[in-house]
Design an enzyme around this catalytic site. Structure first.
Site, short mmCIF file in Angstrom:
data_model
loop_
_atom_site.label_atom_id
_atom_site.label_comp_id
_atom_site.label_asym_id
_atom_site.label_seq_id
_atom_site.Cartn_x
_atom_site.Cartn_y
_atom_site.Cartn_z
N THR A 30 -11.34 -7.27 -2.99
CA THR A 30 -10.05 -7.69 -3.55
C THR A 30 -9.49 -8.87 -2.76
OG1 THR A 30 -9.67 -5.38 -4.10
CG2 THR A 30 -7.82 -6.86 -4.37
N GLY A 31 -9.71 -8.86 -1.44
CA GLY A 31 -9.20 -9.95 -0.59
C GLY A 31 -9.72 -11.31 -1.05
N LYS A 44 4.15 -4.86 -3.10
CA LYS A 44 3.52 -4.03 -4.12
C LYS A 44 2.59 -3.04 -3.43
CE LYS A 44 -0.24 -4.07 -6.32
NZ LYS A 44 -0.51 -2.62 -6.26
N GLY A 81 -6.34 -4.67 2.33
CA GLY A 81 -7.13 -3.92 1.36
C GLY A 81 -8.59 -4.25 1.53
N SER A 82 -9.37 -4.07 0.49
CA SER A 82 -10.81 -4.25 0.60
C SER A 82 -11.18 -5.73 0.63
CB SER A 82 -11.49 -3.56 -0.58
OG SER A 82 -11.07 -4.16 -1.77
N GLU A 132 -6.05 -8.84 5.74
CA GLU A 132 -6.55 -7.77 6.63
C GLU A 132 -7.46 -6.91 5.77
OE1 GLU A 132 -6.22 -7.66 9.71
OE2 GLU A 132 -4.42 -8.79 10.21
N CYS A 186 -9.14 1.40 8.37
CA CYS A 186 -9.93 0.18 8.37
C CYS A 186 -10.72 0.05 9.66
CB CYS A 186 -9.03 -1.02 8.16
SG CYS A 186 -7.64 -1.06 9.29
N GLU A 209 -18.99 0.07 3.74
CA GLU A 209 -17.85 0.79 4.35
C GLU A 209 -17.65 2.11 3.59
OE1 GLU A 209 -13.94 -0.74 3.54
OE2 GLU A 209 -13.27 -0.28 5.56
P1 NAD Z 1 -7.99 -2.34 -2.64
O1 NAD Z 1 -8.46 -3.70 -2.26
O2 NAD Z 1 -8.65 -1.63 -3.74
O3 NAD Z 1 -6.43 -2.36 -3.02
C1 NAD Z 1 -5.46 -2.86 -2.12
C2 NAD Z 1 -4.24 -3.28 -2.90
O4 NAD Z 1 -4.57 -4.40 -3.73
C3 NAD Z 1 -3.68 -2.22 -3.86
O5 NAD Z 1 -2.26 -2.30 -3.82
C4 NAD Z 1 -4.22 -2.66 -5.21
O6 NAD Z 1 -3.43 -2.21 -6.30
C5 NAD Z 1 -4.14 -4.17 -5.07
N1 NAD Z 1 -5.03 -4.95 -5.93
C6 NAD Z 1 -6.17 -4.55 -6.54
N2 NAD Z 1 -6.73 -5.59 -7.19
C7 NAD Z 1 -5.93 -6.66 -6.99
C8 NAD Z 1 -5.99 -8.03 -7.38
N3 NAD Z 1 -7.00 -8.51 -8.13
N4 NAD Z 1 -5.00 -8.85 -6.97
C9 NAD Z 1 -4.00 -8.40 -6.19
N5 NAD Z 1 -3.88 -7.12 -5.80
C10 NAD Z 1 -4.85 -6.25 -6.18
O7 NAD Z 1 -8.06 -1.49 -1.28
P2 NAD Z 1 -7.73 0.07 -1.08
O8 NAD Z 1 -8.87 0.85 -1.66
O9 NAD Z 1 -6.33 0.36 -1.51
O10 NAD Z 1 -7.75 0.19 0.52
C11 NAD Z 1 -8.88 0.45 1.27
C12 NAD Z 1 -9.42 -0.82 1.87
O11 NAD Z 1 -8.44 -1.45 2.67
C13 NAD Z 1 -10.59 -0.59 2.81
O12 NAD Z 1 -11.58 -1.57 2.60
C14 NAD Z 1 -9.97 -0.77 4.19
O13 NAD Z 1 -10.88 -1.11 5.20
C15 NAD Z 1 -8.96 -1.82 3.93
N6 NAD Z 1 -7.92 -1.83 4.95
C16 NAD Z 1 -7.90 -2.85 5.86
C17 NAD Z 1 -6.95 -2.85 6.88
C18 NAD Z 1 -6.91 -3.95 7.91
O14 NAD Z 1 -5.91 -4.08 8.61
N7 NAD Z 1 -7.93 -4.78 8.03
C19 NAD Z 1 -6.01 -1.82 6.96
C20 NAD Z 1 -6.07 -0.80 6.01
C21 NAD Z 1 -7.02 -0.82 5.00
#
Ligand code: NAD
Length: 470
Positions: A225-226, A170, A221-222, A243, A277, A374
């Site tokens: 959310t993680g 997704k 992702g963030s 990640e 990230c 961040e």
């Molecule tokens: P986000 O956490 O808002 O969203 C990431 C994904 O999760 C999206 O597809 C979103 O639709 C989905 N999502 C949102 N809520 C959810 C839930 N409750 N359950 C399951 N899925 C859900 O992050 P973003 O704004 O898309 O990305 C930016 C963030 O990602 C930054 O914090 C960045 O540091 C991080 N990031 C980390 C790495 C790494 O390898 N550590 C790499 C790239 C980005």
């Protein structure tokens, strides 16, 4: 109708509605994207489950060949994919941008094809034989962010396929198109159901994470959310790789000759307009050379061309979406109000597109939001320090730890300090460089588990010990 489709069970899925994907360079509509739903997630997971037995029973060499075929397809469609990434995400064609992302996607797929996880014999004697095997974990749910949409999809999908898992991915609703196209291409060579894609927002993501037929979640992702993903996965004790966000510190050691390092310092901070990230997000500079570094770095930054990423003269594109743009504006205003000096940038033009100028903030303090949180934008705060010990302590003071870097004239001395940073990757005289064979992941709230190389492959497996008495 949309030129893009969800792929479920090897076929385009029928959807009831679409949503618009916006080009951050001019706010035009790139394409209507088919909307995923919880029901479509159920179909996709069922397809992945149905394909699992056959795919996991394929020979190791067959699955490696499939990955090589996928790498070839990515290369054959390089230009199409690269332009699509620029249009939906904003990053420039030139520099370490969209072409770099597509090239890296092919390279990582190829490198993953070259990895293997052979059985390990622990004991083999007259008493018995103990063999440790790695079995595919099963159906993998992959959830990706909007900053590097295609290469992160590859980082999730390639190792999963390599060991015999099947996948439902997704992508972020901001940047779903390159993933839809990537999965469509993968399905030209893979058996139906091995890789499926469903679009949607957080609710669709939650449904996928909580799905009882999913065995593992790989999430990028963030951190916020993680944590929700981990809680959702706990219900059925799914394996997780997380990640997450970072807030990487860089430390320039006292007396460092800064001029030859400026280009690498620039890309460490501003790659993909800072929306990376593991980009450098707060830079600690010794008070003895603080003013000189501020002046030299600001002069370098001011020369870098920013504009529509499709124009090859530009090296940096817009911020990727309105939400992120507003966040960057708020962080810089907070710093300004708190007494920081905006040396370059800081004033977005009132024009279409989410362009934020490359910005250097001097006299930043650890208490400012742009340092504590961040910021994920084309902004670098420079902080003054008096002793290296103090700089290391401040670098380590946050609850995240993805990357970090130390810059100095003597790389060995810098490496000794870098080793004391609390982070998954510590760089010297560079920041953010990745290698397909170097495990990548975060400590503290930056994540759980690693990607890349054999350590990354293991994340998609479970251990089985076969213990034979003779
Ligand atoms: P986000 O956490 O808002 O969203 C990431 C994904 O999760 C999206 O597809 C979103 O639709 C989905 N999502 C949102 N809520 C959810 C839930 N409750 N359950 C399951 N899925 C859900 O992050 P973003 O704004 O898309 O990305 C930016 C963030 O990602 C930054 O914090 C960045 O540091 C991080 N990031 C980390 C790495 C790494 O390898 N550590 C790499 C790239 C980005």
């Amino acid at each position: 109708m949309s030129a893009f489709s969800l792929t479920i069970g090897g076929k385009p899925a029928t959807v009831a509605s679409t949503f618009n994907v916006v080009n951050p360079a001019d706010e035009s509509v790139v394409a209507a994207c088919p909307s995923g739903t919880a029901g479509l997630v159920d179909e996709a997971v069922a397809s992945a489950r149905a394909a699992l037995a056959q795919w996991s029973a394929q020979s190791d060499s067959y699955r490696a060949e499939m990955l090589l075929a996928i790498a070839n397809l990515i290369e054959q469609h390089h230009e199409e994919l690269s332009r699509l990434i620029t249009r939906e995400q904003g990053k420039a064609q030139s520099g370490p941008g969209a072409n770099y992302e597509v090239g890296g996607s092919a390279a990582w797929t190829r490198a993953t094809a070259g990895l293997s996880l052979p059985d390990e014999t622990i004991q083999d004697d007259s008493k018995g034989r103990i063999v440790v095997r790695r079995k595919p974990v099963g159906v993998v749910a992959s959830i990706t962010p909007w900053n590097w949409p295609m290469i992160i999809a590859v980082w999730h999908i390639a190792p999963a396929l390599r060991v015999g898992c099947t996948v439902v991915i997704k992508p972020s609703p901001f940047t779903p198109l390159s993933t839809l196209r990537l999965v469509e291409l993968m399905n030209q060579v893979l058996p139906p159901g091995v890789v499926n894609v469903v679009t949607g927002d957080g609710d669709v993501g939650t449904h996928l994470v909580n799905h009882p037929e999913v065995d593992k979640v790989v999430f990028t992702g963030s951190s916020v959310t993680g944590k929700k993903v981990m809680a959702g996965a706990a219900e059925t004790l799914k394996r997780v790789t997380l990640e997450l966000g970072g807030n990487d510190a860089g430390i320039i050691l006292p007396g460092t000759d800064i001029e030859p390092l400026l280009e690498r310092l620039f890309w460490g901070c501003f790659i993909n307009a800072g929306q990376t990230c593991a980009a450098l997000k707060r830079l600690y500079v010794h008070s003895g050379q603080y003013d000189q570094v501020v002046e030299r770095f600001a002069a370098y930054i001011a020369r870098v061309p920013v504009g529509d990423g499709l124009d090859p003269r530009n090296l940096i594109g817009p911020v990727s979406n309105r939400m992120q743009f507003d966040k960057v504006v708020a962080f810089v205003e907070d710093a300004r109000r708190s007494g920081a000096r905006i040396v370059v940038g800081g004033e977005p033009k009132d024009a279409p597109g989410y362009f934020y100028p490359l910005t250097l903030i001097a006299n930043a303090t650890d208490a400012m939001r742009v340092v504590k949180e961040e910021q994920f934008g084309p902004v670098i705060p420079l902080l003054r320090y008096e002793t290296v010990e103090e700089a290391i302590e401040r670098a380590n003071s946050l609850d995240v730890g993805l990357g970090g870097s130390v810059w100095g004239n003597d790389p060995n001395e810098a490496a000794r300090y870098a080793g004391r940073l609390e982070c998954g990757t510590a760089w010297v005289n560079q920041h953010g460089a990745l290698h397909p064979l170097a495990p990548f992941g975060g400590v503290k709230c930056s994540g759980i588990g690693v990607e890349f190389n054999v350590d990354g492959l293991k994340e998609y497996t479970t251990v089985q010990v076969v213990n034979v008495a003779l």
